[in-house]
Design a protein around this motif. Sequence first.
Motif, PDB file in Angstrom:
ATOM      1  N   UNK A  30       0.690  -1.232  -0.198  1.00 27.28           N
ATOM      2  CA  UNK A  30      -0.226   0.145   0.272  1.00 27.28           C
ATOM      3  C   UNK A  30       0.600   1.242  -0.331  1.00 27.28           C
ATOM      4  N   UNK A  31       0.212   2.409   0.166  1.00 26.42           N
ATOM      5  CA  UNK A  31       1.576   3.744  -0.311  1.00 26.42           C
ATOM      6  C   UNK A  31       1.084   3.582   1.368  1.00 26.42           C
ATOM      7  N   UNK A  32       2.405   4.721   1.527  1.00 22.92           N
ATOM      8  CA  UNK A  32       2.991   4.901   3.147  1.00 22.92           C
ATOM      9  C   UNK A  32       2.420   6.459   2.931  1.00 22.92           C
ATOM     10  N   UNK A  33       1.003   6.042   3.627  1.00 23.22           N
ATOM     11  CA  UNK A  33       0.378   7.968   3.772  1.00 23.22           C
ATOM     12  C   UNK A  33       0.611   8.254   5.339  1.00 23.22           C
ATOM     13  N   UNK A  34       1.785   8.032   5.828  1.00 24.24           N
ATOM     14  CA  UNK A  34       2.437   8.282   7.040  1.00 24.24           C
ATOM     15  C   UNK A  34       3.600   8.186   7.014  1.00 24.24           C
ATOM     16  N   UNK A  35       4.514   9.363   7.152  1.00 23.99           N
ATOM     17  CA  UNK A  35       6.432   9.387   7.154  1.00 23.99           C
ATOM     18  C   UNK A  35       6.639   9.577   8.121  1.00 23.99           C
ATOM     19  N   UNK A 144      -0.954  -0.813  -5.417  1.00 31.11           N
ATOM     20  CA  UNK A 144      -1.567  -1.683  -3.733  1.00 31.11           C
ATOM     21  C   UNK A 144      -2.216  -3.087  -4.815  1.00 31.11           C
ATOM     22  N   UNK A 145      -2.239  -3.700  -3.311  1.00 28.49           N
ATOM     23  CA  UNK A 145      -2.943  -4.804  -3.206  1.00 28.49           C
ATOM     24  C   UNK A 145      -4.350  -5.395  -2.246  1.00 28.49           C
TER      25      UNK A 145
END
Length: 198
Positions: A30-35, A144-145
Motif C-alpha cells: 500500500x501507499x505509505x501515507x504516514x512518513x 497495492x493489492x
Amino acid sequence: MDYNTDLKRRNPPHLRLREIEVLIISAQELKNVKHVTNMRAYAVVYVQKDLHVAKTHVDEHDGTNPAWNEVVKVRFKEDLPESDVMAALNVDIYAHGHVREKPVGSARVLLCDVLKGGDASEPLDNPIQCITVQVWRPSGRPHGLLNLWVPPTGRFLIRRESLSFSVKEAVGAQEEEKEEEEVEKNKVRGEICVELET
C-alpha cells in the motif's frame, strides 16, 4: 398536507436487509501515507454506505502490508439486484491517526462476481476462494493489492478457526505432524527390537 402522508414520509416502512459475511485477509504494498510514524491501517467495508458500514481492527504493526484476517458482516437492501453494476462490495483502507484518518486507497468487487448462490446448508457449495483485487489511490492511480474472500452463499459454512491464513500456524501444524510421525516411527522401532530380543 395530509398528516398521515407526512408521517409515512418521515417514517418509511421497515427495510428488508440482507447480510453477507466477508473475510478481509490482508493488503500488500500500500501507499505509505504516514512518513514520520508507522502506518496503522484498517478497512471500512460496505455495499450501501448510507445504510451500513463494517470496520476491521487497526493493524498496529505491519505498516504498508497490513494483515487483518477478520470476518465482518455487511448489510444492504435485500431488493438490490446483484446484477446491478452499483451492487458492489467496497473496501476503503485508512491510516489511523490521532488527529485525522488518512485515506490510503479503495477496492471494489461486484457482488455478481462473488455471490454465486448455492445451498447454504451444503458445505460443498462453499469452496475457499481467496480473491486479490487492485487497490486504487484517491487520485485514481493503482497502488497495492487487497486479499479477501466472500463465500458464494454469503455465509461461511465452516468453523471460523479454520479461516486463518497465518503462515506461523501452518508451519506449526507441519511441525506437529512431523513430531507425531517421529513418535510413531520410534514406537515401531521399539516393537521390532522387543521382537528380536525374544
